[in-house]
Design an enzyme around this catalytic site. Structure first.
Site, short mmCIF file in Angstrom:
data_model
loop_
_atom_site.label_atom_id
_atom_site.label_comp_id
_atom_site.label_asym_id
_atom_site.label_seq_id
_atom_site.Cartn_x
_atom_site.Cartn_y
_atom_site.Cartn_z
N CYS A 1 -43.63 -14.42 35.06
CA CYS A 1 -42.69 -15.54 35.16
C CYS A 1 -43.09 -16.53 36.26
O CYS A 1 -42.84 -17.73 36.13
CB CYS A 1 -41.26 -15.05 35.36
N ASP B 1 -35.27 -20.94 32.73
CA ASP B 1 -35.68 -19.54 32.83
C ASP B 1 -36.93 -19.31 31.97
O ASP B 1 -36.89 -19.52 30.76
CB ASP B 1 -34.53 -18.65 32.34
N HIS C 1 -38.35 -16.47 31.12
CA HIS C 1 -38.46 -15.13 30.58
C HIS C 1 -38.28 -15.05 29.06
O HIS C 1 -38.24 -13.95 28.50
CB HIS C 1 -37.43 -14.22 31.27
#
Length: 307
Positions: A143, A265, A267
């Site tokens: 990430c 994000d 992910h």
């Protein structure tokens, strides 16, 4: 406690292992329980599972979108076991534009409150880099790299000049920031490494800020407002107990006491079809500052500006 702007990225280098990314797994629980970064108890199972998923991945690499969404797993840095096949190297797989990356995925998102007192969003354009977007399964450790790639794609929102994960690791090793053998590893990176790579690859300028505790991010809101209103780009953020790297795209202050940050994000695993899909699932969205940051974690910020 307000954060301190740091002139040199190396002054943030902690002792011990890297600290910035462990996906959605509970690394922070290990830290609080043992006080050290011991391997979590499921590491052996995750390593074995990775071998099986890697084999399946290579069969479907020509069409990543047809792979569906495999079970989420934390892949760490597994040891090779007798009778197992070598895992894919970072340099292998598809190029960084293997999937059609989505641009400016926050556009069209509703504000978190009615009649905000103040609102500031990033200027320019960016691409959404996330797990597996280049054909490499980096779930559980990538990430920080993906957030860095998003920063590198700003302000034009183009993939040209955005380094791949192998190039990032090679650069950090060549610069002397990482020891020999960092190439082809599954070791994490954070804001410090991101600022070094932005300079190395000629990307936007990355300015570091250290916040000793998550609650101190409330004291950084003025800095973030100024950053975005003055034409700044995405802000990478990562901590120790909160080990999930992410990007901040804006700040919103409600008419009451609530303040929100717009979080991107990295992910996500799969092939997003459009902005609405990501927004509905929460991969980009507004979050309350009071609840999204861990008060027991320190944080580093990397604020991008045009060179």
């Amino acid at each position: 406690m307000s954060g301190a702007e740091l002139p040199s990225p190396r002054c943030l280098r902690p002792s011990g292992p890297p600290i910035n990314c462990y996906s959605h797994w509970s690394l922070c629980d290990c830290i609080r329980r043992k006080g050290v970064l011991d391997p979590p108890p499921w590491a052996e199972l995750a390593a074995a599972e990775q071998v099986g998923l890697a084999r399946a991945f290579w069969k479907a690499r020509k069409s990543l979108s047809s792979c569906g969404v495999p079970p989420a797993s934390c892949f760490g840095s597994p040891q090779k076991r007798p009778g197992t096949r070598d895992l894919p190297r970072l340099g292998d797989g598809c190029p960084t534009d293997a999937l059609e990356l989505l641009k400016d995925v926050h556009l069209g998102l509703a504000l978190p409150c009615q009649g905000p007192a103040r609102l500031a969003l990033l200027s320019g354009h960016y691409l959404y880099y996330h797990y597996g977007c280049d054909g490499l399964d980096d779930r559980g450790w990538g990430c920080g790299y993906r957030t860095l790639q998003t920063l590198c794609s700003w302000p034009e929102g183009q993939s040209s000049g955005v380094p791949g994960l192998a190039a990032i690791q090679a650069a950090l090793e060549d610069m002397g920031d990482k020891p020999p053998g960092f190439r082809d590893s599954r070791n994490w990176i954070g804001c410090v490494e991101a600022s070094l790579c932005l300079e190395h690859f000629g990307g936007p300028q990355g300015r570091l800020c250290h916040v000793p505790r998550g609650a101190g991010l409330l004291g950084e809101l003025e800095r973030l407002y100024s950053h975005f209103t003055e034409g700044g780009g995405p802000v990478m953020v990562g901590g120790d107990a909160d080990a999930q790297s992410k990007a901040l795209l804006g700040v919103c202050e409600g008419p009451g006491m609530d303040t929100y940050v717009l979080i991107l994000d990295p992910h996500y695993w799969g092939t997003p079809k459009n902005h609405s899909e990501l927004q509905a699932a929460g991969w980009v969205g507004w979050r309350k500052v009071s609840s999204v940051f861990d008060s027991n974690s320190f944080y580093n910020l990397c604020l991008t500006r045009r060179t």
